[in-house]
Design a protein around this motif. Structure first.
Motif, mmCIF file in Angstrom:
data_model
loop_
_atom_site.group_PDB
_atom_site.id
_atom_site.type_symbol
_atom_site.label_atom_id
_atom_site.label_comp_id
_atom_site.label_asym_id
_atom_site.label_seq_id
_atom_site.Cartn_x
_atom_site.Cartn_y
_atom_site.Cartn_z
ATOM 1 N N LYS A 15 -24.207 65.625 55.522
ATOM 2 C CA LYS A 15 -22.875 65.043 55.702
ATOM 3 C C LYS A 15 -21.949 65.588 54.633
ATOM 4 C CE LYS A 15 -24.489 60.806 57.854
ATOM 5 N NZ LYS A 15 -24.670 59.361 57.699
ATOM 6 N N ARG A 16 -20.750 65.970 55.084
ATOM 7 C CA ARG A 16 -19.754 66.550 54.175
ATOM 8 C C ARG A 16 -18.414 65.858 54.362
ATOM 9 N NH1 ARG A 16 -21.185 72.071 52.237
ATOM 10 N NH2 ARG A 16 -19.038 72.457 51.656
ATOM 11 N N ILE A 17 -17.705 65.781 53.278
ATOM 12 C CA ILE A 17 -16.318 65.337 53.287
ATOM 13 C C ILE A 17 -15.504 66.497 52.733
ATOM 14 C CG2 ILE A 17 -14.647 63.729 52.295
ATOM 15 C CD1 ILE A 17 -16.989 61.688 52.067
ATOM 16 N N GLU A 18 -14.553 66.965 53.512
ATOM 17 C CA GLU A 18 -13.707 68.086 53.094
ATOM 18 C C GLU A 18 -12.371 67.539 52.580
ATOM 19 O OE1 GLU A 18 -14.398 71.389 53.108
ATOM 20 O OE2 GLU A 18 -16.359 71.187 54.079
ATOM 21 N N ILE A 19 -12.017 67.920 51.382
ATOM 22 C CA ILE A 19 -10.715 67.527 50.850
ATOM 23 C C ILE A 19 -9.648 68.300 51.624
ATOM 24 C CG2 ILE A 19 -9.226 67.525 48.799
ATOM 25 C CD1 ILE A 19 -11.693 65.545 48.824
ATOM 26 N N ALA A 73 -9.092 63.012 51.937
ATOM 27 C CA ALA A 73 -9.819 63.604 53.063
ATOM 28 C C ALA A 73 -9.482 62.842 54.328
ATOM 29 C CB ALA A 73 -11.317 63.551 52.804
ATOM 30 N N ASP A 74 -9.664 63.509 55.454
ATOM 31 C CA ASP A 74 -9.482 62.841 56.740
ATOM 32 C C ASP A 74 -10.585 61.806 56.939
ATOM 33 O OD1 ASP A 74 -7.269 64.423 57.317
ATOM 34 O OD2 ASP A 74 -8.482 65.952 58.330
ATOM 35 N N PRO A 75 -10.363 60.802 57.786
ATOM 36 C CA PRO A 75 -11.424 59.826 58.074
ATOM 37 C C PRO A 75 -12.700 60.530 58.546
ATOM 38 C CG PRO A 75 -9.342 59.079 58.987
ATOM 39 C CD PRO A 75 -9.124 60.497 58.508
ATOM 40 N N VAL A 76 -13.836 59.931 58.215
ATOM 41 C CA VAL A 76 -15.133 60.508 58.593
ATOM 42 C C VAL A 76 -15.798 59.652 59.664
ATOM 43 C CG1 VAL A 76 -15.499 61.694 56.415
ATOM 44 C CG2 VAL A 76 -16.247 59.327 56.656
ATOM 45 N N SER A 77 -16.773 60.229 60.353
ATOM 46 C CA SER A 77 -17.441 59.539 61.462
ATOM 47 C C SER A 77 -18.650 58.729 61.005
ATOM 48 C CB SER A 77 -17.888 60.561 62.515
ATOM 49 O OG SER A 77 -18.793 61.472 61.931
ATOM 50 N N PHE A 78 -18.883 58.671 59.709
ATOM 51 C CA PHE A 78 -20.020 57.925 59.175
ATOM 52 C C PHE A 78 -19.525 56.884 58.178
ATOM 53 C CE2 PHE A 78 -19.595 62.108 57.245
ATOM 54 C CZ PHE A 78 -19.405 61.812 55.909
ATOM 55 N N VAL A 99 -10.726 58.335 51.152
ATOM 56 C CA VAL A 99 -11.070 58.586 52.552
ATOM 57 C C VAL A 99 -10.753 57.320 53.317
ATOM 58 C CG1 VAL A 99 -12.866 59.236 54.193
ATOM 59 C CG2 VAL A 99 -12.973 60.084 51.841
ATOM 60 N N ASP A 100 -9.760 57.406 54.191
ATOM 61 C CA ASP A 100 -9.329 56.243 54.965
ATOM 62 C C ASP A 100 -8.962 55.113 54.001
ATOM 63 O OD1 ASP A 100 -8.610 55.144 57.381
ATOM 64 O OD2 ASP A 100 -10.632 54.503 57.922
ATOM 65 N N LYS A 101 -9.669 53.988 54.024
ATOM 66 C CA LYS A 101 -9.336 52.855 53.139
ATOM 67 C C LYS A 101 -10.257 52.772 51.922
ATOM 68 C CE LYS A 101 -7.314 50.225 56.822
ATOM 69 N NZ LYS A 101 -7.632 49.567 58.038
ATOM 70 N N VAL A 102 -11.091 53.793 51.735
ATOM 71 C CA VAL A 102 -12.032 53.816 50.618
ATOM 72 C C VAL A 102 -11.478 54.702 49.508
ATOM 73 C CG1 VAL A 102 -14.349 54.511 49.907
ATOM 74 C CG2 VAL A 102 -14.003 53.466 52.150
ATOM 75 N N ALA A 103 -11.474 54.173 48.290
ATOM 76 C CA ALA A 103 -11.116 54.949 47.104
ATOM 77 C C ALA A 103 -12.284 54.848 46.130
ATOM 78 C CB ALA A 103 -9.841 54.413 46.472
#
Length: 122
Positions: free
Chosen positions: A3-7, A21-26, A83-87
């Motif tokens: 799993k990756r999160i791209e800035i 980052a854009d929202p992730v699917s996980f 990411v989305d609502k997570v900091a």
């Protein structure tokens, strides 16, 4: 598959560099800062490792955003993943980046292009 999160962009507030980052699917519900980093020479990226109880998640910071990383290091600003609502504060990133940058400078083992980009920016 890892799993990756791209800035995808950065922004600043008074105390912090925000790596967005854009929202992730996980789910990021149980994610914690991993306090360590890797290098992805093929993609000219620094990788910050996040941890959950069962896996690692890679946060990829491409060379496009290294100028901001450099500024955050110089100004001793906190670096936060959004990411989305997570900091999430990326703890130990200053030490890890400093180590990687020094190790990559004048070291062709990371690939010519990675070495050049690090030397150009840092």
């Amino acid at each position: 598959m890892q799993k990756r999160i791209e800035i995808t962009q950065t922004s600043w507030n008074e105390e912090q560099l925000l790596l967005q980052a854009d929202p992730v699917s996980f789910s990021l519900e149980e994610v914690a800062a991993g306090n360590r980093m890797l290098v992805d020479s093929d993609n000219l990226s620094f990788i910050y490792i996040l941890e959950t109880p069962s896996e690692f998640i890679y946060v990829s910071v491409k060379d496009t955003y290294w100028q901001d990383l450099k500024k955050a290091l110089e100004e001793k600003k906190a670096i936060v993943l959004v990411v989305d609502k997570v900091a999430l504060l990326l703890t130990n990133i200053e030490e890890e980046l400093g180590y990687l940058i020094e190790n990559i400078k004048d070291n062709a083992n990371y690939g010519e292009e990675m070495e050049k980009r690090v030397n150009d920016i840092f």
